[in-house]
Structures are given as structure tokens and as C-alpha cells.
Design an enzyme around this catalytic site. Structure first.
Site, mmCIF file in Angstrom:
data_model
loop_
_atom_site.group_PDB
_atom_site.id
_atom_site.type_symbol
_atom_site.label_atom_id
_atom_site.label_comp_id
_atom_site.label_asym_id
_atom_site.label_seq_id
_atom_site.Cartn_x
_atom_site.Cartn_y
_atom_site.Cartn_z
ATOM 1 N N ASP A 148 0.838 -1.200 0.000
ATOM 2 C CA ASP A 148 0.000 0.000 0.000
ATOM 3 C C ASP A 148 0.873 1.251 0.000
ATOM 4 O O ASP A 148 0.635 2.200 -0.758
ATOM 5 C CB ASP A 148 -0.926 -0.019 1.223
ATOM 6 N N GLU A 187 -2.262 -5.075 -3.763
ATOM 7 C CA GLU A 187 -1.308 -4.303 -2.955
ATOM 8 C C GLU A 187 -0.219 -5.214 -2.398
ATOM 9 O O GLU A 187 0.963 -4.822 -2.342
ATOM 10 C CB GLU A 187 -2.043 -3.585 -1.822
#
Length: 239
Positions: free
Chosen positions: A52, A124
Site C-alpha cells: 500500500d 497491494e
């Protein structure tokens, strides 16, 4: 297709061949899979945490460099659009991440392979895995390859920011303001992570349906499909 073949195909679509294939396997391993295979290894939440941050920096750097005249607020809004869950889950599907997911049987039976939140987290996690497998420059190159031209991607996204409004504008002249209705067809999954399926009806006729992790997202997806349906019907009438 055997799992090893799926991973090979996925790496080709991702644009990165892993020197440490275990990292890719971990990125695709949902926590639910450990219920059935507790010795399989770590699930992907730590890699998702790392990925992320890497993803956000890749997008921040690219937007900063490609749009030198834009102010911070515009850049933040564009980054948010390029990294929001709905967008990432669609990108994950385009790359074939759903086919490589490792899920527990209960999650599989509940439709987890198509769940937006699971796909977003896995994508992610893959970013984090690429970063660890190689370096930041490689992760940056691979991620930006997924997105393609950011100006073109943003232009397409910004044209779809308000699909419900676009659909209403298309329908209103011929059918009036009350012709559209959105209905929840079903909701699946536990209460804290439900996925909704919503249909949009024009004078009682279903013209589109969409899925999302919120009713709003599902309605927007249904509206996009509805727009495509009506545009196609108009094109056919002109032929």
C-alpha cells in the site's frame, strides 16, 4: 490449470518474474486459506501493508512529475482515484489476480474470489512482494506498466466519476425524472465485509447490474452498465 501454471501465467501478465516465487505465493494467500492449510505459510496482510505504501509513493512521484502545474489538492484527488479499492479490484481482475488467489473453502464458497476487498488487498500485496523480490525501481516500472498512460487513464476515470448522473441525464428527456430505480438484488458475506449486487431498472426493465463492497459502489457500477446498454441500443436503432 495447475496452480504452478497459473502462477507462471500471472507473472507474465504482471510483467515481473519472481526470483523468490514464495513471495508471490504469500501475496496471493488470503487469511482464510490457513483454516484449511495452517502450515501453508504466512497470509498476505503484512505484504499488503507494505505494498500500500509503495503503491502510494509510486503514484505520488508519477503524478508530481507528470503534472508540474497542478496544485496539491488536484494531485491528491487524482492519486485517491488511482488507488481506491474499486479501481484496484478492477485492475486486479484485468491482470488475472483472481485466478491465482489461495482461499479457504468457506471463503471460496461465499464468492471470495470475486470480492473487491480481497482483490484490492492481493494486488497491494503483490506490489509489496515485487518490491521485496527486486527493488523500488522495479516495483515502480511494473506498477506504472499496469496503469499505462496516467493522463489517458485519468481522463477515462474522470469521465466516469458520476455514472448515475450521466445515466439520469441520458434518460430524463425521454422518460422523466422518476424512470430509474436501483434495487439491491443480494448481499453476500459477513456483515463487516458484505458485497452487494444492485440492479438499475428503467421503467421496470433491468438495464444493468453491478457489484461492490458498498451499495454506492454497486449502484455506480450498475449505472455504468446501464449507460453501455442504452448506448448500444441507440447504436442498433441507427443502423
Amino acid at each position: 490449470m495447475p496452480h504452478t501454471a497459473k502462477l507462471a501465467a500471472l507473472q507474465k501478465r504482471l510483467g515481473h518474474t519472481f526470483r523468490q516465487p514464495a513471495l508471490l505465493a504469500e501475496a496471493l494467500r488470503h487469511a482464510s486459506s490457513l483454516q484449511d492449510q495452517p502450515a501453508a505459510g504466512a497470509h498476505n496482510q503484512r505484504l499488503e501493508f507494505l505494498g500500500d505504501s509503495v503503491l502510494h509513493f509510486v503514484l505520488t512521484d508519477a503524478l508530481f512529475r507528470q503534472f508540474p502545474e497542478e496544485r496539491e489538492g488536484v494531485l491528491s484527488r487524482r492519486r485517491a482515484g488511482l488507488s481506491k479499492g474499486e479501481f484496484l479490484s478492477r485492475l486486479a481482475r484485468d491482470l488475472g489476480v483472481d485466478a491465482g488467489l489461495q482461499l479457504g473453502q468457506s471463503e471460496e464458497d461465499a464468492g471470495g474470489r470475486g470480492r473487491d476487498s480481497i482483490l484490492e488487498d492481493a494486488l497491494e500485496a503483490i506490489v509489496g512482494a515485487i518490491y521485496l523480490d527486486a527493488d523500488f525501481a522495479t516495483a515502480q516500472r511494473v506498477v506504472l506498466g499496469w496503469y499505462g498512460s496516467l493522463p489517458e487513464r485519468l481522463k477515462a476515470m474522470e469521465g466516469h466519476d458520476n455514472p448515475k448522473g450521466q445515466l439520469q441525464e441520458m434518460v430524463q428527456p425521454a422518460h422523466g425524472n422518476g424512470a430509474l430505480r436501483y434495487e439491491v438484488v443480494k448481499a453476500t458475506g459477513p456483515k463487516h465485509a458484505q458485497e452487494y449486487e444492485v440492479a438499475v431498472l428503467l421503467n421496470g426493465r433491468t438495464i444493468g447490474s453491478g457489484r461492490g463492497t458498498s451499495k454506492k459502489n454497486a449502484e455506480e457500477e450498475a449505472a455504468r452498465i446501464g449507460l453501455d446498454t442504452l448506448r448500444h441500443e441507440r447504436a442498433e436503432r441507427k443502423e
